[in-house]
Design an enzyme around this catalytic site. Structure first.
Site, PDB file in Angstrom:
ATOM      1  N   GLU A  17       3.268   6.081  -3.000  1.00  0.00           N
ATOM      2  CA  GLU A  17       3.495   4.799  -2.325  1.00  0.00           C
ATOM      3  C   GLU A  17       4.577   4.049  -3.093  1.00  0.00           C
ATOM      4  O   GLU A  17       4.461   3.843  -4.306  1.00  0.00           O
ATOM      5  CB  GLU A  17       2.209   3.965  -2.233  1.00  0.00           C
ATOM      6  CG  GLU A  17       1.196   4.556  -1.264  1.00  0.00           C
ATOM      7  CD  GLU A  17       0.068   3.596  -0.893  1.00  0.00           C
ATOM      8  OE1 GLU A  17      -0.125   2.591  -1.602  1.00  0.00           O
ATOM      9  OE2 GLU A  17      -0.619   3.860   0.121  1.00  0.00           O
ATOM     10  N   GLU A  76       6.279   0.929  -4.311  1.00  0.00           N
ATOM     11  CA  GLU A  76       5.885  -0.471  -4.499  1.00  0.00           C
ATOM     12  C   GLU A  76       6.752  -1.160  -5.546  1.00  0.00           C
ATOM     13  O   GLU A  76       7.309  -0.517  -6.442  1.00  0.00           O
ATOM     14  CB  GLU A  76       4.410  -0.570  -4.946  1.00  0.00           C
ATOM     15  CG  GLU A  76       3.440   0.117  -3.987  1.00  0.00           C
ATOM     16  CD  GLU A  76       1.991  -0.301  -4.184  1.00  0.00           C
ATOM     17  OE1 GLU A  76       1.746  -1.298  -4.905  1.00  0.00           O
ATOM     18  OE2 GLU A  76       1.111   0.369  -3.616  1.00  0.00           O
ATOM     19  N   ASP A  85      -3.673  -4.380  -6.856  1.00  0.00           N
ATOM     20  CA  ASP A  85      -2.731  -3.846  -5.889  1.00  0.00           C
ATOM     21  C   ASP A  85      -2.834  -4.649  -4.591  1.00  0.00           C
ATOM     22  O   ASP A  85      -3.917  -4.745  -4.005  1.00  0.00           O
ATOM     23  CB  ASP A  85      -3.041  -2.372  -5.638  1.00  0.00           C
ATOM     24  CG  ASP A  85      -1.847  -1.637  -5.037  1.00  0.00           C
ATOM     25  OD1 ASP A  85      -0.710  -2.137  -5.166  1.00  0.00           O
ATOM     26  OD2 ASP A  85      -2.055  -0.572  -4.446  1.00  0.00           O
TER      27      ASP A  85
END
Lengths: 439, 439
Positions: free
Chosen positions: B206, B208, B134
């Site tokens: 989140e 992404e 990540d």
């Protein structure tokens, strides 16, 4: 106890062998002359070929099932079967390899069909690693490294509550013997405001215990601390190679990345929990004033018997020492008793959020330094961040590793009344950085 | 350009489809009625069954080879084949599925043998993830989060030199639709000196971009920035679920661990680089005063064409909204143009130390927030660390996610003169924490 002390094998080199007497019987994956990798058992100077033994009909019933799965090209399926398969296999192996084995004459006649000379074999990574997690449970290491950054407050407030760990890179885990290429990367020279690119100048090793995970848990189902030991398939040595200059520049705020992901080495032999049973001990009492573990990390039996008494050693052999005919020099002697958290606590913590552990996952303990200068598990600690050079018998000094240096990790278990066993070696030699990338 | 705009399919639902017109043709792994998972291609409301197409002799030569490897139960082998296989497959698919396909009548006669209704299919994780990394390249997110901790100095000194990333957990990556159980863990209540154990109270998402890795590099051989794009197999949406209270307590000094490892969700369709070619753009110029990337991270062509113009969206649907018949509410609209580093820079950086990337590795971009309040990719940012509640059309408010909340990520590419394409959805609904562990 005395029965176990006297356990002898008809494989003569096993008797008194420093690593692989009959009491150990670790599993690994080997090949010979380029044939297919397959599972085997270390016994003295030989590898017992499990596939050959199965084919020859040496095992029956549960032992046969266990041996078949351990004979595969990786031990993942065997790890998944847990303690009953390990026990069945070990019982079968004792019967075959003990001094008074009923089948001794037949087995001896099989010769190298069954027992391959270990020094002619290639050893492979024993399992496909799914996820690799590196912990930080060596409290003296955490203290020593913390002091370099925060002299007055080396341990962060979470350390004594949380078995700190982070995800590592699985694709670059190597078996002992694979060379370690010095990594290139960004570093911030002392006093500079901008980084430079080039080969790491502060290459280091880290002495760790490796833990192979067995059955594992279904997603969302935490492993209770009292059941955690059942999910450990075995142990090895692990060298968490580290580029300290890359690490110092990159690690904030998300942790180590390229400073570690270039290489991690493990010893090839998986020492089974059953072989380590005599070397279990109580977790050393926490210093006065330390908090007790939270309930999900506390189990009375784990506190009494969940720690391990394994002697750990780091040796260094440089090119000059090789040229001068000098042996590898011991640079640290430490112990798994320097773990602030037990392996069961690591397993329970890792899964408490529902994260699934799987057969073949690998844990590193974190660097296991002791409290004294001669027990430091990394050069960062030995040389106090590069400030005090280590003197070697060759007349050389080291602050960090040079090209050609070889690091050898060893481990040994000793206890009065029991045969000693060892882990074999975890070796790695440093190659120069790639010139292409170093430009 | 106009030719591409006019590209129509005889699969009527593909024409004008918001996500899956003929210009997209993303790959995924599906099953129907519990049969074996296998590769397919999204086209309108259908999945084109690659195995059925191969068996029917619809492909020849290179397209057949490519289709066979993409028809497997995971796309790893297809990813390994790189751009030539993708091109061969796409060319074959255009010929078959285009409005004027010579085989149109035959294909239409095959009906659901060939085209499975997508809403009847189960979608699976498209590849076995080896390692998951990540990154943290969303600069507005890094700024927003940094401000919560360091108001005067939000970005750390390494941010503009290093594409910051860390290793994530591969075993808990789920395909869209899998529920997300709220994790248990240690947290330090405000003002307390000792942690408590229990369910996370600050559960967050989140937003992404996910990047699937293709051929990859041999160990020790860095991927030059100019060749990095060739190692990207495709793109998806990724939700890096995060427990902020666990994260705050555990993350020093080695980074996030259990606060992230309970779940990561990805969208099922792998959008190929060829489908995204029209939506390439120049990397936005760095603000005045920012350093230039070091040479190993700089490539003129990558700067000109290596960025992506993809619109990203976060929607929230609560239990109360469901009960009131309200649709999911958009809570953020952002873009991949908020990436401070390109995907090629991430690939080049990850491998520069010799770390091997492998087919099926997955990267997350890091949270892609925009500069404004309505473009924040996490609730941590939307609510400024829980201080400003988000108001919802149901009359509810949220600081962090409640049980039953569903997060839906979407992505769309639009450009004048080109057909729009989309990524489909990445959905996940929050389940209550496990009671057993919450004790």
């Amino acid at each position: 106890m005395s029965a176990q002390t006297e356990l002898r094998s008809w494989v003569e080199s096993a008797n008194g062998h420093p690593d692989f007497p009959l009491a150990n019987l670790p599993l690994g994956v080997f090949s010979l002359d380029g044939d297919a990798p397959r599972g085997g058992v270390a016994i003295g100077d030989y590898i017992f070929d499990l596939a050959a033994a199965c084919d020859a009909g040496l095992f029956a019933d549960a032992a046969l099932e266990a041996a078949r799965s351990a004979a595969a090209s990786s031990l993942n399926a065997f790890f998944a079967r847990g303690a009953s398969a390990r026990l069945a296999l070990r019982t079968g192996l004792y019967e075959l390899l003990g001094e008074h084995s009923a089948q001794r004459t037949r087995l001896q006649a099989m010769g190298e069909m069954l027992l391959k000379p270990m020094n002619q074999c290639q050893l492979h990574l024993p399992a496909r690693v799914g996820d690799y997690t590196d912990f930080y449970v060596g409290i003296h290491h955490a203290n020593n490294v913390g002091k370099l950054f925060r002299p007055d407050n080396p341990l962060l407030p979470n350390y004594k509550y949380v078995p700190i760990g982070y995800h590592g890179r699985a694709s670059t885990i190597d078996v002992s013997g694979a060379p370690v290429r010095r990594p290139n990367g960004q570093t911030l020279p002392a006093g500079a405001s901008e980084p430079v690119f080039g080969a790491s100048k502060r290459l280091d090793y880290e002495l760790e215990l490796g833990i192979w995970i067995g059955p594992g848990n279904a997603r969302g189902e935490a492993i209770p601390i009292g059941e955690a030991a059942a999910h450990v398939a075995g142990f090895c040595l692990l060298n968490d190679w580290s580029a300290r200059d890359l690490q110092a520049w990159e690690y904030q705020p998300l942790g180590p990345f390229l400073s570690k992901s270039f290489a991690t080495s493990v010893s090839p032999w998986v020492v089974l929990p059953e072989a380590l049973a005599p070397f279990r001990c109580a977790q050393p009492p926490r210093p006065a004033g330390d908090p007790q573990p939270l309930p999900y990390l506390f189990d009375e039996r784990d506190q009494q018997l969940g720690a391990l008494d394994i002697e750990l050693e780091v040796l260094l052999l440089t090119e000059a020492m090789r040229a001068q005919g000098l042996p590898a020099q011991r640079i640290a002697l430490s112990s798994t008793q320097n773990m602030y958290w037990t392996v069961a606590q690591m397993v329970a913590h890792h899964s408490v959020n529902g994260c699934s552990l799987q057969p073949g996952d690998l844990f590193g303990s974190g660097t296991l330094s002791g409290p004294s200068a001669d027990s430091c598990g990394s050069l960062l600690e030995v040389t106090e961040g590069g400030k005090r050079a280590l003197e070697l018998p060759s007349g050389e000094t080291r602050t960090f590793l040079e090209d050609g240096d070889e690091i050898i990790l060893k481990a040994r278990c000793r206890r009065e009344g029991y045969p000693s066993i060892g882990f074999g070696e975890c070796r790695g030699r440093v190659l120069p950085a790639s010139a292409a990338a170093a430009r």
